[in-house]
Design an enzyme around this catalytic site. Structure first.
Site, PDB file in Angstrom:
ATOM      1  N   ASP A   1     -37.190 -11.964  10.184  1.00 45.06           N
ATOM      2  CA  ASP A   1     -36.391 -11.952   8.612  1.00 45.06           C
ATOM      3  C   ASP A   1     -36.442 -13.541   8.478  1.00 45.06           C
ATOM      4  O   ASP A   1     -35.295 -14.117   7.972  1.00 45.06           O
ATOM      5  CB  ASP A   1     -35.100 -11.490   8.596  1.00 45.06           C
ATOM      6  CG  ASP A   1     -34.799 -11.088   6.861  1.00 45.06           C
ATOM      7  OD1 ASP A   1     -33.482 -10.677   6.777  1.00 45.06           O
ATOM      8  OD2 ASP A   1     -35.430 -11.674   6.218  1.00 45.06           O
ATOM      9  N   PRO A   2     -37.369 -14.305   8.279  1.00 46.47           N
ATOM     10  CA  PRO A   2     -37.363 -15.611   8.174  1.00 46.47           C
ATOM     11  C   PRO A   2     -37.018 -16.133   6.764  1.00 46.47           C
ATOM     12  O   PRO A   2     -37.408 -15.237   5.620  1.00 46.47           O
ATOM     13  CB  PRO A   2     -38.748 -16.275   8.429  1.00 46.47           C
ATOM     14  CG  PRO A   2     -39.751 -15.110   8.281  1.00 46.47           C
ATOM     15  CD  PRO A   2     -38.924 -13.618   8.548  1.00 46.47           C
TER      16      PRO A   2
ATOM     17  N   ARG B   1     -36.548  -8.096   5.134  1.00 42.96           N
ATOM     18  CA  ARG B   1     -37.228  -9.155   5.720  1.00 42.96           C
ATOM     19  C   ARG B   1     -38.197 -10.003   4.311  1.00 42.96           C
ATOM     20  O   ARG B   1     -38.668  -9.051   3.785  1.00 42.96           O
ATOM     21  CB  ARG B   1     -37.837  -8.924   6.848  1.00 42.96           C
ATOM     22  CG  ARG B   1     -39.200  -7.745   6.747  1.00 42.96           C
ATOM     23  CD  ARG B   1     -39.426  -7.330   8.055  1.00 42.96           C
ATOM     24  NE  ARG B   1     -38.237  -6.939   8.906  1.00 42.96           N
ATOM     25  CZ  ARG B   1     -38.304  -6.152   9.794  1.00 42.96           C
ATOM     26  NH1 ARG B   1     -39.603  -5.652  10.218  1.00 42.96           N
ATOM     27  NH2 ARG B   1     -37.080  -5.685  10.607  1.00 42.96           N
ATOM     28  N   THR B   2     -38.310 -11.183   4.628  1.00 44.53           N
ATOM     29  CA  THR B   2     -39.002 -11.919   3.690  1.00 44.53           C
ATOM     30  C   THR B   2     -40.496 -11.591   4.251  1.00 44.53           C
ATOM     31  O   THR B   2     -40.965 -12.022   5.200  1.00 44.53           O
ATOM     32  CB  THR B   2     -38.933 -13.295   3.821  1.00 44.53           C
ATOM     33  OG1 THR B   2     -37.685 -13.610   3.372  1.00 44.53           O
ATOM     34  CG2 THR B   2     -39.909 -14.002   2.562  1.00 44.53           C
ATOM     35  N   GLN B   3     -41.371 -10.714   3.361  1.00 50.79           N
ATOM     36  CA  GLN B   3     -42.770 -10.217   4.120  1.00 50.79           C
ATOM     37  C   GLN B   3     -43.644 -11.526   3.729  1.00 50.79           C
ATOM     38  O   GLN B   3     -44.464 -11.861   4.264  1.00 50.79           O
ATOM     39  CB  GLN B   3     -43.424  -9.260   3.179  1.00 50.79           C
ATOM     40  CG  GLN B   3     -42.388  -7.844   3.556  1.00 50.79           C
ATOM     41  CD  GLN B   3     -42.372  -7.535   4.930  1.00 50.79           C
ATOM     42  OE1 GLN B   3     -41.171  -8.076   5.629  1.00 50.79           O
ATOM     43  NE2 GLN B   3     -43.232  -6.931   5.414  1.00 50.79           N
TER      44      GLN B   3
END
Lengths: 262, 257
Positions: free
Chosen positions: A147-148, A43-45
């Protein structure tokens, strides 16, 4: 998502939810990588290389998008020729704020979509509203998986002869309007755009361009992650034109009045 | 004997035929007739209703004609349960497209998609093909009114007028002679449909309970799909019979007294 080892003894209150008496790992923390993916966090943190505001305005006969060409690496102005506004087809243009990698990933997918459409050769081409709807579904589904794609998109184009301007953010909120700005632009430029549109709802192309350039200038003065090198995209019934590397005149004399500036 | 190559769909016979697919088409040849006619201002679908048993509870408005989405309607010929699966899938495909793009799926894309599914059943998985042929009537902003036909092999084609099911070959040859391209409006098409159906259906006399008629038209930027009510079908049949009687009287020599 995270397997609860006590699920038989203490069944969770809802699927993948907390079980009374058990420790619950909240999703989205990224602390424990999911074993289903080999232990990698996918995921994009938080975004890495980012783009700042994009401005969009509908004028009489078309729509215009503007944005700078900077990819910021945190506070470093690292990539200074990034194209954040791209042409999708002869009636649609897409601009993005936020993580550049996520934008470029989607850019590749959209380009492939246009190629597939070409191959089908059935006369149907992607229209701005359709792209906007598709983008909304993709972004909402990604956010629902924690996970945007860390972006805010502006879709601009001509839909059935009428100018169209739509926005979607990373959590899938979508809307369309005659004037939209993302990022810092929403706070700094949008009031200026609203004022101008209220005075003259049907602007000419030249007036719209002057307005956007003025807003870009203000943003360069005030947004610390902005660059003085811009793209301006114009979409009318005649087609799409994207001008790159536009530089603005700025006057920094006012800096002398700032206490502590030497 | 060809028997050895019959039982599995996914293999060719020595002559290069796919027997299961051909047998599926054979099954459709015994099913109730469906025909479609493209007119300048709309499309007509006609279908022969076989289930006319009085004990049947009138739950369904139409036995063989199904609306797929806002701009398309289809009629089916063949194994009804197979047809139900396919029409359901067609509806789902349409809605998925609508959700993703916010606009109606183009007609040919929907037909093409389902036909890819049908073709897969003739090549993979060892399952039998669907014993259904479909006639699709639809409208989109690129090509206007369109009529498509698909069969169990997964092949499809666009037509000006066509027929599937029982006696379809006879119907198609009749349509070939009588269909006038560019000169057929919706009323002409309806009359032609009745004429052809009366010749191809088993029954000696056409009655409204044995015939289903549907039209697809456009007004005010919207598509209208109508399954004709019994009264209207009755009127159309009556008109047809009147015309037939007039034709018969003309051809008979006047009696001399």
């Amino acid at each position: 998502m995270y397997a609860n080892p006590n699920s038989i003894i203490n069944p969770s209150l809802w699927p993948n939810g907390p079980a009374p008496g058990c420790f619950f790992n909240f999703p989205g923390n990224g602390v424990t990588p999911s074993t289903s993916n080999g232990g990698i966090i996918t995921r994009t943190q938080s975004p890495v290389t980012t783009g700042t505001s994009i401005l969009g305005i509908i004028f009489d006969g078309g729509v215009m998008l503007a944005g700078d060409m900077l990819g910021s690496y945190g506070s470093m102005a690292k990539f200074r020729s990034i194209e954040r506004i791209i042409k999708v087809n002869n009636s649609t243009v897409l601009g993005a704020t936020g993580d550049i990698a996520d934008f470029q990933h989607l850019q590749a997918i959209i380009e492939q979509k246009v190629i597939d459409e070409d191959c089908a050769d059935d006369g149907f081409t992607l229209k701005p509203k359709a792209l906007h709807t598709w983008l909304t579904r993709v972004l909402y589904n990604r956010r629902s998986k924690f996970d945007p794609l860390w972006n805010t998109f502006l879709v601009a184009g001509i839909e059935d002869g009428e100018p169209y301007l739509g926005c979607v953010d990373k959590i899938g909120t979508a809307f369309s309007d005659s004037k939209i700005a993302t990022g810092y632009g929403a706070h700094i430029a949008l009031p200026l755009m609203r004022e101008a549109l209220e005075k003259k709802p049907q602007m000419t192309k030249e007036e719209a361009r002057a307005l956007l350039i003025n807003c870009l200038r203000v943003l360069f003065y005030r947004d610390c992650r902005a660059l003085n090198k811009h793209q301006i995209a114009t979409i009318t019934n005649e087609g799409v034109t994207i001008e790159n590397n536009i530089q603005l005149d700025t006057n920094w004399e006012v800096a002398n009045f700032v206490v502590g500036y030497e | 004997m060809a028997r050895r190559y019959d039982t599995r769909t996914t293999i060719f016979s020595p002559e290069g035929r796919l027997y299961q697919v051909e047998y599926a088409m054979e099954a459709i040849g015994h099913a109730g007739t469906c025909l479609g006619i493209l007119a300048s201002d709309g499309i007509v679908l006609a279908a022969e209703r076989r289930n006319t048993n009085k004990l049947l509870d009138e739950v369904f408005f139409s036995e063989k004609i199904y609306q797929l989405n806002a701009d398309m309607v289809c009629s089916v010929a063949g194994i009804t349960s197979d047809a139900n699966v396919l029409t359901n899938e067609l509806r789902l495909i349409s809605q998925r497209y609508l959700l993703q793009y916010g606009e109606s799926i183009p007609c040919e894309q929907l037909v093409s998609w389902l036909c890819d599914v049908k073709q897969a059943y003739t090549q993979y998985g060892g399952k039998r093909p669907f014993g259904v042929s479909l006639l699709y009537a639809g409208w989109d902003h690129q090509y206007g009114f369109q009529l498509y036909q698909s069969d169990p092999s997964g092949n499809y084609g666009g037509w000006k007028a066509t027929c599937i099911g029982n006696n379809s070959a006879a119907a198609v040859s009749m349509l070939k002679q009588e269909y006038k391209e560019g000169e057929t409006n919706l009323d002409d098409a309806l009359a032609l449909a009745i004429r052809v159906m009366s010749k191809t259906m088993d029954a000696t006399k056409l009655t409204p309970d044995k015939l289903e008629l549907a039209t697809l038209t456009r007004h005010d930027n919207k598509t209208f799909i109508k399954v004709l009510p019994v009264a209207q079908v009755k009127t159309l049949i009556a008109d047809h019979e009147k015309k037939e009687a007039a034709e018969a009287a003309k051809s008979k020599p006047p009696t001399t007294s």
